[in-house]
Design an enzyme around this catalytic site. Sequence first.
Site, PDB file in Angstrom:
ATOM      1  N   GLY A   1      38.218  44.633  32.908  1.00 43.16           N
ATOM      2  CA  GLY A   1      37.072  45.266  33.555  1.00 43.16           C
ATOM      3  C   GLY A   1      36.412  44.415  34.625  1.00 43.16           C
ATOM      4  O   GLY A   1      35.513  44.877  35.312  1.00 43.16           O
ATOM      5  N   HIS A   2      36.854  43.160  34.788  1.00 41.97           N
ATOM      6  CA  HIS A   2      36.189  42.247  35.742  1.00 41.97           C
ATOM      7  C   HIS A   2      37.231  41.513  36.561  1.00 41.97           C
ATOM      8  O   HIS A   2      37.505  40.340  36.287  1.00 41.97           O
ATOM      9  CB  HIS A   2      35.321  41.255  34.976  1.00 41.97           C
ATOM     10  CG  HIS A   2      34.292  40.570  35.809  1.00 41.97           C
ATOM     11  ND1 HIS A   2      34.515  39.363  36.430  1.00 41.97           N
ATOM     12  CD2 HIS A   2      33.035  40.916  36.125  1.00 41.97           C
ATOM     13  CE1 HIS A   2      33.424  38.986  37.073  1.00 41.97           C
ATOM     14  NE2 HIS A   2      32.506  39.918  36.895  1.00 41.97           N
ATOM     15  N   PHE A   3      37.767  41.961  37.504  1.00 43.52           N
ATOM     16  CA  PHE A   3      37.730  43.289  38.111  1.00 43.52           C
ATOM     17  C   PHE A   3      39.159  43.820  38.141  1.00 43.52           C
ATOM     18  O   PHE A   3      40.046  43.055  38.511  1.00 43.52           O
ATOM     19  CB  PHE A   3      37.178  43.205  39.541  1.00 43.52           C
ATOM     20  CG  PHE A   3      35.791  42.653  39.625  1.00 43.52           C
ATOM     21  CD1 PHE A   3      34.694  43.469  39.324  1.00 43.52           C
ATOM     22  CD2 PHE A   3      35.551  41.338  39.967  1.00 43.52           C
ATOM     23  CE1 PHE A   3      33.402  42.974  39.406  1.00 43.52           C
ATOM     24  CE2 PHE A   3      34.258  40.849  40.049  1.00 43.52           C
ATOM     25  CZ  PHE A   3      33.180  41.664  39.764  1.00 43.52           C
TER      26      PHE A   3
END
Length: 143
Positions: A48-50
């Site tokens: 999720g990052h990124f």
Amino acid sequence: MKLDHEAVMATIPHRTPMLLVDTVEDLEPGEHITAKFYVDPGREIFKGHFPGEPVLPGVYSVECMAQAADILLLSLPRYAGKIPLFLGIDKVRFRRKILPGDTLEIQAVMASERQEKAIATCSANVYVGGELAASGDVTLAMR
């Protein structure tokens, strides 16, 4: 003094996925520490990052600094077995991205201590390949 992974886990209470120190390359209790951490590309955070351009979140750099400082303090007999709690962070700067697959070198030194209150501040730097990636001061209460 050096600490392997087992000795690190015997010193600080952190465990996977929040254990962010693999080994200690140099330690003078209460004075200075040099620790290592491999940024595993398989960490969940990178989903999720990124997506497509993963970067280790800056708060992980700060936590690496804090855990190195934890070991620096917990290696002193007066703090052995205590729980290190964050009291504050100051002067934190991020200088370069930390990417999956990087190996971090975390250096910390004791900056000040109030033994009567079991509170200490350590100044720390995080390097990747000899290049400064992050720096700051962490203040910890040993409880």
